[in-house]
Design an enzyme around this catalytic site. Structure first.
Site, PDB file in Angstrom:
ATOM      1  N   GLY A 136       0.811  -1.217   0.000  1.00  0.00           N
ATOM      2  CA  GLY A 136       0.000   0.000   0.000  1.00  0.00           C
ATOM      3  C   GLY A 136       0.840   1.261   0.000  1.00  0.00           C
ATOM      4  O   GLY A 136       0.513   2.245  -0.682  1.00  0.00           O
ATOM      5  N   CYS A 137       1.931   1.240   0.750  1.00  0.00           N
ATOM      6  CA  CYS A 137       2.806   2.413   0.836  1.00  0.00           C
ATOM      7  C   CYS A 137       3.570   2.630  -0.469  1.00  0.00           C
ATOM      8  O   CYS A 137       3.805   3.770  -0.878  1.00  0.00           O
ATOM      9  CB  CYS A 137       3.766   2.255   2.022  1.00  0.00           C
ATOM     10  N   THR A 138       3.956   1.535  -1.110  1.00  0.00           N
ATOM     11  CA  THR A 138       4.631   1.645  -2.398  1.00  0.00           C
ATOM     12  C   THR A 138       3.693   2.270  -3.430  1.00  0.00           C
ATOM     13  O   THR A 138       4.082   3.156  -4.203  1.00  0.00           O
ATOM     14  CB  THR A 138       5.088   0.255  -2.888  1.00  0.00           C
TER      15      THR A 138
END
Length: 240
Positions: A136-138
């Site tokens: 999700g952060c990527t």
């Protein structure tokens, strides 16, 4: 002719019984020498050292319990302070002096929100993410990367913000070829100040935007795409 009576002979008395020989009494047992008489053993007492050791162990255990209680109390106080510090809303004007404390760039440079605002053209965008290099952060950092030019065209400066270490964020930035720095906030002081710290720990994904005067333009949680779209909408609004 008259019957002649004969006198019977008197019976002989029975012989007297032979006297029973008396048994010789056993000689009294000789008293044992005093030196050979065993004394009753006194009940053994616990060794003083063993008792001292038990007392020390009990004291150490009580100390640990007390320390845990103190730590929990301090954690609750910190959570309450963070919650209070993070009570910012759109339209608020925050005092940038000391706001959020000091953080570090992924390259190890010390900085603060006040310094970042001063260096920006028109304000600062901070988008938060829970952990570097996770799916999700990527996705989130890449969406800001792909929209970087139009979002910064009017002077906004973009920064990713997490509680990761400089090493983890540097690896993350280099791998995804990000054009903006990543800020490291292990103590979550800035993350808490902008209202995006989870309780009791962790980072909530979201976005925070402040202008040069310290006025809050955006302050809300959101998913990877939602955070980018919110900044895009702000940029369009500021142009009008």
């Amino acid at each position: 002719m008259p019957v002649e009576l004969r006198k019977r002979k008197a019976p002989q008395p029975p012989p007297e019984p032979a006297p029973v020989a008396k048994r010789a009494s056993k000689p009294a047992a000789a008293a044992k020498p005093a030196s050979k008489v065993k004394k009753a053993e006194a009940p053994k007492k616990a060794a003083p050292k063993a008792e001292e050791k038990k007392a020390e162990e009990k004291k150490a255990e009580e100390k640990k319990t007390e320390e845990k209680k103190t730590a929990k109390t301090e954690e609750k106080k910190a959570a309450a302070a963070a919650s209070k510090a993070g009570a910012v809303a759109v339209g608020d004007v925050v005092d940038l002096d000391g706001f959020g404390g000091e953080v570090e760039t992924n390259e190890g440079e010390k900085t603060s929100l006040k310094k970042l605002v001063e260096e920006s053209g028109s304000g600062v965008v901070l988008f938060t993410y829970p952990k570097a290099s996770t799916p999700g952060c990527t996705n989130q950092v890449c969406l800001f990367r792909d929209a970087y030019e139009p979002l910064t065209a009017d002077g906004l400066a973009i920064y990713g913000l997490s509680s990761d270490s400089p090493k983890a964020n540097t690896t993350f930035r280099e791998k995804q070829k990000l054009p903006y720095p990543l800020l490291c906030d292990p103590a979550a002081t800035l993350i808490a100040a902008i209202g995006l710290k989870k309780q009791p720990k962790g980072t909530q994904r979201g976005v925070f935007v402040v202008d040069k005067q310290g006025r809050v333009l955006v302050a809300e949680p959101g998913g990877p795409a939602a955070t980018v779209e919110r900044v895009k909408a702000l940029v369009e609004k500021l142009k009008k």
